[in-house]
Design a protein around this motif. Structure first.
Motif, short mmCIF file in Angstrom:
data_model
loop_
_atom_site.label_atom_id
_atom_site.label_comp_id
_atom_site.label_asym_id
_atom_site.label_seq_id
_atom_site.Cartn_x
_atom_site.Cartn_y
_atom_site.Cartn_z
N ASP A 5 20.80 -9.36 -43.73
CA ASP A 5 21.02 -10.52 -44.61
C ASP A 5 21.80 -11.56 -43.82
OD1 ASP A 5 21.16 -12.21 -46.74
OD2 ASP A 5 22.74 -11.10 -47.78
N GLY A 6 21.11 -12.24 -42.92
CA GLY A 6 21.72 -13.20 -42.01
C GLY A 6 20.95 -13.19 -40.71
N GLY A 7 21.60 -13.57 -39.62
CA GLY A 7 20.96 -13.60 -38.31
C GLY A 7 21.19 -12.31 -37.54
N LEU A 8 20.34 -12.06 -36.55
CA LEU A 8 20.46 -10.88 -35.71
C LEU A 8 20.31 -11.28 -34.25
CD1 LEU A 8 20.64 -7.78 -35.33
CD2 LEU A 8 18.15 -7.73 -35.57
N GLU A 9 21.29 -10.90 -33.44
CA GLU A 9 21.22 -11.11 -32.00
C GLU A 9 21.29 -9.74 -31.34
OE1 GLU A 9 23.59 -13.39 -28.40
OE2 GLU A 9 24.14 -13.77 -30.48
N VAL A 10 20.21 -9.35 -30.65
CA VAL A 10 20.10 -8.04 -30.03
C VAL A 10 20.37 -8.19 -28.54
CG1 VAL A 10 18.56 -6.12 -29.56
CG2 VAL A 10 18.41 -7.30 -31.73
N LYS A 11 21.30 -7.38 -28.04
CA LYS A 11 21.64 -7.38 -26.61
C LYS A 11 21.74 -5.95 -26.12
CE LYS A 11 24.40 -11.60 -26.61
NZ LYS A 11 25.72 -12.16 -26.32
N GLY A 12 21.55 -5.76 -24.83
CA GLY A 12 21.76 -4.43 -24.23
C GLY A 12 20.61 -3.49 -24.50
N GLY A 13 20.86 -2.20 -24.34
CA GLY A 13 19.83 -1.17 -24.48
C GLY A 13 19.58 -0.81 -25.93
N PHE A 14 18.88 -1.64 -26.66
CA PHE A 14 18.59 -1.44 -28.08
C PHE A 14 17.19 -0.88 -28.23
CE2 PHE A 14 16.85 -3.10 -32.08
CZ PHE A 14 17.78 -2.64 -32.99
N THR A 15 17.03 0.20 -28.99
CA THR A 15 15.72 0.79 -29.27
C THR A 15 15.60 0.96 -30.78
OG1 THR A 15 15.70 1.97 -27.17
CG2 THR A 15 14.22 2.77 -28.88
N TRP A 16 14.45 0.54 -31.35
CA TRP A 16 14.22 0.67 -32.78
C TRP A 16 12.76 0.98 -33.02
CZ3 TRP A 16 17.35 1.18 -36.78
CH2 TRP A 16 16.81 1.10 -38.05
N ASN A 17 12.48 1.96 -33.90
CA ASN A 17 11.13 2.30 -34.33
C ASN A 17 11.01 2.01 -35.80
OD1 ASN A 17 10.10 3.38 -31.85
ND2 ASN A 17 11.41 5.14 -32.18
N GLY A 18 10.21 1.00 -36.17
CA GLY A 18 10.03 0.64 -37.56
C GLY A 18 10.08 -0.86 -37.75
N LEU A 19 10.28 -1.25 -38.98
CA LEU A 19 10.27 -2.65 -39.37
C LEU A 19 11.68 -3.22 -39.32
CD1 LEU A 19 8.68 -5.04 -40.59
CD2 LEU A 19 9.13 -4.04 -42.84
N ILE A 20 11.81 -4.44 -38.79
CA ILE A 20 13.07 -5.18 -38.82
C ILE A 20 12.81 -6.48 -39.58
CG2 ILE A 20 14.84 -6.36 -37.48
CD1 ILE A 20 14.28 -4.45 -35.19
N ILE A 21 13.56 -6.70 -40.65
CA ILE A 21 13.45 -7.92 -41.44
C ILE A 21 14.79 -8.65 -41.32
CG2 ILE A 21 13.08 -8.94 -43.71
CD1 ILE A 21 11.50 -6.40 -44.44
N ASN A 33 13.74 -2.25 -26.69
CA ASN A 33 12.41 -1.79 -27.03
C ASN A 33 12.31 -1.68 -28.54
OD1 ASN A 33 9.88 -0.70 -27.10
ND2 ASN A 33 10.47 1.30 -26.34
N ILE A 34 11.42 -2.48 -29.15
CA ILE A 34 11.20 -2.45 -30.59
C ILE A 34 9.74 -2.07 -30.82
CG2 ILE A 34 11.18 -3.79 -32.72
CD1 ILE A 34 13.36 -5.57 -31.39
N THR A 35 9.53 -0.93 -31.49
CA THR A 35 8.19 -0.47 -31.82
C THR A 35 8.05 -0.54 -33.33
OG1 THR A 35 8.18 1.02 -29.93
CG2 THR A 35 6.53 1.42 -31.64
N GLY A 36 7.19 -1.40 -33.82
CA GLY A 36 7.01 -1.63 -35.24
C GLY A 36 6.68 -3.09 -35.46
N ALA A 37 7.60 -3.84 -36.07
CA ALA A 37 7.39 -5.27 -36.29
C ALA A 37 8.73 -5.92 -36.55
CB ALA A 37 6.45 -5.50 -37.46
N VAL A 38 8.78 -7.23 -36.29
CA VAL A 38 9.96 -8.04 -36.57
C VAL A 38 9.51 -9.21 -37.43
CG1 VAL A 38 11.80 -9.47 -35.62
CG2 VAL A 38 11.08 -7.43 -34.40
N ILE A 39 10.18 -9.41 -38.57
CA ILE A 39 9.92 -10.54 -39.45
C ILE A 39 11.22 -11.33 -39.54
CG2 ILE A 39 9.30 -11.28 -41.77
CD1 ILE A 39 7.82 -8.60 -42.07
N SER A 40 11.14 -12.62 -39.22
CA SER A 40 12.32 -13.47 -39.23
C SER A 40 12.12 -14.61 -40.22
CB SER A 40 12.58 -14.03 -37.83
OG SER A 40 13.63 -14.96 -37.85
N GLY A 41 13.10 -14.82 -41.09
CA GLY A 41 13.03 -15.89 -42.07
C GLY A 41 13.65 -17.18 -41.56
N GLY A 42 14.34 -17.12 -40.43
CA GLY A 42 14.99 -18.29 -39.88
C GLY A 42 14.16 -18.93 -38.79
#
Length: 78
Positions: A5-21, A33-42
């Motif tokens: 609920d706001g902004g997201l700044e990803v840095k460093g060794g971040f790994t995620w499997n799934g949806l990011i809204i 590494n992001i496996t899934g999808a990213v949806i950004s409202g901004g």
């Protein structure tokens, strides 16, 4: 699923499997590494993704999170 609920700044060794809204801006820098999808409202542009970044669309990573759950329309506007 990761819901921000706001902004997201990803840095460093971040790994995620799934949806990011992200309701706000999405920025990614450095190795991740992001496996899934990213949806950004901004405001989002490809220029905001930098470094060694891999965002790979995967419908299986998304469907595993919602498997067996009924999808309900919460709001409809014409």
């Amino acid at each position: 699923m990761l819901l921000i609920d706001g902004g997201l700044e990803v840095k460093g060794g971040f790994t995620w499997n799934g949806l990011i809204i992200v309701k706000g801006n999405f920025t990614a820098a450095a190795a991740k590494n992001i496996t899934g999808a990213v949806i950004s409202g901004g405001n989002y542009s490809l220029d905001s993704v930098s470094g060694n970044t891999a965002i790979i669309y995967c419908n299986q990573a998304i469907s595993r999170q919602t498997q067996g759950l009924p999808m309900v329309v919460m709001k409809w506007m014409e």
